[in-house]
Design a protein around this motif. Structure first.
Motif, PDB file in Angstrom:
ATOM      1  N   GLY A 144       0.816  -1.212   0.000  1.00 15.02           N
ATOM      2  CA  GLY A 144       0.000   0.000   0.000  1.00 15.02           C
ATOM      3  C   GLY A 144       0.847   1.258   0.000  1.00 15.02           C
ATOM      4  N   GLN A 145       1.944   1.250   0.739  1.00 13.32           N
ATOM      5  CA  GLN A 145       2.820   2.416   0.776  1.00 13.32           C
ATOM      6  C   GLN A 145       3.448   2.692  -0.581  1.00 13.32           C
ATOM      7  OE1 GLN A 145       5.600   1.755   3.964  1.00 13.32           O
ATOM      8  NE2 GLN A 145       4.117   2.210   5.573  1.00 13.32           N
ATOM      9  N   VAL A 146       3.807   1.635  -1.295  1.00 15.56           N
ATOM     10  CA  VAL A 146       4.374   1.823  -2.632  1.00 15.56           C
ATOM     11  C   VAL A 146       3.358   2.492  -3.551  1.00 15.56           C
ATOM     12  CG1 VAL A 146       5.181   0.635  -4.710  1.00 15.56           C
ATOM     13  CG2 VAL A 146       6.044  -0.056  -2.464  1.00 15.56           C
ATOM     14  N   LEU A 147       2.135   1.973  -3.579  1.00 17.57           N
ATOM     15  CA  LEU A 147       1.121   2.540  -4.462  1.00 17.57           C
ATOM     16  C   LEU A 147       0.658   3.909  -3.986  1.00 17.57           C
ATOM     17  CD1 LEU A 147       0.199   1.088  -7.034  1.00 17.57           C
ATOM     18  CD2 LEU A 147       1.144  -0.500  -5.375  1.00 17.57           C
ATOM     19  N   ALA A 148       0.689   4.149  -2.673  1.00 15.45           N
ATOM     20  CA  ALA A 148       0.297   5.454  -2.147  1.00 15.45           C
ATOM     21  C   ALA A 148       1.294   6.543  -2.518  1.00 15.45           C
ATOM     22  CB  ALA A 148       0.140   5.386  -0.624  1.00 15.45           C
ATOM     23  N   SER A 149       2.463   6.165  -3.018  1.00 12.02           N
ATOM     24  CA  SER A 149       3.447   7.167  -3.421  1.00 12.02           C
ATOM     25  C   SER A 149       2.997   7.938  -4.655  1.00 12.02           C
ATOM     26  CB  SER A 149       4.806   6.503  -3.683  1.00 12.02           C
ATOM     27  OG  SER A 149       4.756   5.662  -4.807  1.00 12.02           O
ATOM     28  N   VAL A 150       1.959   7.445  -5.353  1.00 10.85           N
ATOM     29  CA  VAL A 150       1.462   8.148  -6.541  1.00 10.85           C
ATOM     30  C   VAL A 150      -0.019   8.509  -6.412  1.00 10.85           C
ATOM     31  CG1 VAL A 150       3.167   7.208  -8.129  1.00 10.85           C
ATOM     32  CG2 VAL A 150       1.054   5.932  -7.715  1.00 10.85           C
ATOM     33  N   GLY A 151      -0.550   8.511  -5.191  1.00 10.44           N
ATOM     34  CA  GLY A 151      -1.941   8.919  -5.007  1.00 10.44           C
ATOM     35  C   GLY A 151      -2.648   8.141  -3.918  1.00 10.44           C
ATOM     36  N   GLU A 152      -3.968   8.126  -3.995  1.00  8.55           N
ATOM     37  CA  GLU A 152      -4.800   7.447  -3.004  1.00  8.55           C
ATOM     38  C   GLU A 152      -4.843   5.942  -3.283  1.00  8.55           C
ATOM     39  OE1 GLU A 152      -6.308   8.941  -0.428  1.00  8.55           O
ATOM     40  OE2 GLU A 152      -5.520  10.885  -1.033  1.00  8.55           O
ATOM     41  N   ILE A 153      -5.123   5.159  -2.233  1.00  6.91           N
ATOM     42  CA  ILE A 153      -5.305   3.716  -2.404  1.00  6.91           C
ATOM     43  C   ILE A 153      -6.609   3.287  -1.748  1.00  6.91           C
ATOM     44  CG2 ILE A 153      -2.828   3.262  -2.524  1.00  6.91           C
ATOM     45  CD1 ILE A 153      -3.038   2.116   0.341  1.00  6.91           C
ATOM     46  N   VAL A 154      -7.211   2.243  -2.310  1.00  7.76           N
ATOM     47  CA  VAL A 154      -8.451   1.669  -1.768  1.00  7.76           C
ATOM     48  C   VAL A 154      -8.304   0.152  -1.810  1.00  7.76           C
ATOM     49  CG1 VAL A 154     -10.947   1.461  -2.013  1.00  7.76           C
ATOM     50  CG2 VAL A 154      -9.819   3.608  -2.636  1.00  7.76           C
ATOM     51  N   TRP A 155      -8.375  -0.502  -0.646  1.00  8.54           N
ATOM     52  CA  TRP A 155      -8.324  -1.963  -0.608  1.00  8.54           C
ATOM     53  C   TRP A 155      -9.701  -2.531  -0.889  1.00  8.54           C
ATOM     54  CZ3 TRP A 155      -4.182  -4.988  -0.707  1.00  8.54           C
ATOM     55  CH2 TRP A 155      -2.944  -4.441  -0.318  1.00  8.54           C
ATOM     56  N   ILE A 156      -9.758  -3.538  -1.750  1.00  8.53           N
ATOM     57  CA  ILE A 156     -11.010  -4.175  -2.166  1.00  8.53           C
ATOM     58  C   ILE A 156     -11.095  -5.544  -1.504  1.00  8.53           C
ATOM     59  CG2 ILE A 156     -12.386  -4.898  -4.146  1.00  8.53           C
ATOM     60  CD1 ILE A 156     -11.755  -1.881  -4.011  1.00  8.53           C
ATOM     61  N   ALA A 157     -12.274  -5.868  -0.971  1.00 10.56           N
ATOM     62  CA  ALA A 157     -12.434  -7.111  -0.214  1.00 10.56           C
ATOM     63  C   ALA A 157     -12.634  -8.339  -1.095  1.00 10.56           C
ATOM     64  CB  ALA A 157     -13.613  -6.984   0.756  1.00 10.56           C
ATOM     65  N   ASP A 158     -13.115  -8.148  -2.321  1.00  8.10           N
ATOM     66  CA  ASP A 158     -13.456  -9.267  -3.200  1.00  8.10           C
ATOM     67  C   ASP A 158     -12.767  -9.057  -4.550  1.00  8.10           C
ATOM     68  OD1 ASP A 158     -14.574 -11.235  -4.761  1.00  8.10           O
ATOM     69  OD2 ASP A 158     -16.658 -10.687  -4.347  1.00  8.10           O
ATOM     70  N   GLU A 159     -11.947 -10.023  -4.974  1.00  7.56           N
ATOM     71  CA  GLU A 159     -11.237  -9.853  -6.239  1.00  7.56           C
ATOM     72  C   GLU A 159     -12.194  -9.674  -7.408  1.00  7.56           C
ATOM     73  OE1 GLU A 159      -7.765 -11.847  -9.074  1.00  7.56           O
ATOM     74  OE2 GLU A 159      -8.646 -13.039  -7.448  1.00  7.56           O
ATOM     75  N   ALA A 160     -13.393 -10.233  -7.317  1.00  5.25           N
ATOM     76  CA  ALA A 160     -14.351 -10.099  -8.408  1.00  5.25           C
ATOM     77  C   ALA A 160     -14.689  -8.637  -8.692  1.00  5.25           C
ATOM     78  CB  ALA A 160     -15.631 -10.869  -8.083  1.00  5.25           C
TER      79      ALA A 160
END
Length: 270
Positions: A144-160
């Motif tokens: 998450g920290q890596v991806l947050a280096s270029v903006g906001e992040i949102v974790w998704i509970a279901d891969e679908a």
């Protein structure tokens, strides 16, 4: 934490630049890139290590970030099959499912799937992420920290739902660009020159987005506050309602989601 990118294109470059700006050390970042010119450019621009192949040295990392096109992913993973032990593998490819990548990697499941969007190139992106259950909470935090280096992040509970992430935010910038394009064209049709119409269109969208981002109120409430009964905004919105703008956008996003699922089916087929 050692991080290795497979592929050194625009998104990888955006992530590397964002990470360096956030304090990550260039010495801890490596890139596997087939083209010699691209390797030289990445090394000169960022000061990172580069590799011509996904060899043992490149695999000596904690995070392996797959930044190649979906159609190239299976071939790119061949050198890593059966050789991963502790690495968390992060894919930013649209459509590809964790189960298919795990199969290509010989059953390796420490995988994270994510979908950034192009505003990441200026540090203003938003990324949806989904992690396999085998990825620990601290590892999720690191990704998450890596991806947050270029903006906001949102974790998704279901891969679908990752195809829906692709449809809403991954493809979403194109919808916004199209709206700007239409607003600019409307301005030109009303007599403005192209530069003036573009400034008015982009400034309006940018300002409205900033207002929405900084407000505790919903976009619907903000819209209502701009709309006086019988006024100019109401007249324009009435035309949009007659054309079923909300339904059109919904159908467009549904089509993007369906295409994401179809792409996953096709890429994951044996």
């Amino acid at each position: 934490m050692k991080i290795c990118f497979v592929g050194g294109g625009n998104m990888a470059s955006a992530l590397i630049g964002g990470m360096l700006a956030k304090g990550y050390a260039a010495a801890d970042i490596a890139v596997v890139e087939l083209q010699a010119e691209a390797r030289a450019r990445l090394a000169e621009r960022f000061g990172v290590h580069t590799h011509a192949a996904l060899d043992a040295d490149a695999l000596a990392c904690d995070l392996l970030v797959l930044a190649v096109k979906p159609q190239q992913m299976r071939e790119a993973l061949v050198p890593a099959a059966g050789k991963l032990t502790r690495q968390v593998v992060v894919s930013i490819a649209a459509g590809l499912r964790l189960g298919d990548m795990a199969r290509w990697l010989g059953g390796y499941t420490r995988l994270v799937r994510c979908m950034p969007n192009t505003p990441a190139l200026i540090g203003a992106g938003v990324t949806g992420l989904f992690a396999d259950a085998s990825v620990s909470a601290p590892e999720r935090e690191a990704v998450g920290q890596v991806l947050a280096s270029v903006g906001e992040i949102v974790w998704i509970a279901d891969e679908a739902q990752m195809d829906a992430v692709t449809a809403v935010s991954g493809s979403g910038p194109a919808y916004v660009f199209h709206f700007i394009e239409a607003l600019e064209a409307a301005g030109v049709s009303l007599g403005f020159d192209g530069d003036t119409a573009r400034k008015l269109a982009i400034g309006t969208v940018l300002g409205a987005a900033k207002l929405a981002a900084g407000s505790d109120e919903s976009p619907a409430v903000l819209r209502e506050r701009v709309t006086s009964k019988g006024g100019t905004t109401a007249a324009a919105l009435a035309v949009m309602a007659e054309g079923d703008l909300l339904g059109l956008i919904g159908r467009a996003v549904d089509a993007a989601e369906a295409r994401g699922k179809a792409l996953g089916d096709a890429l994951g087929a044996d």
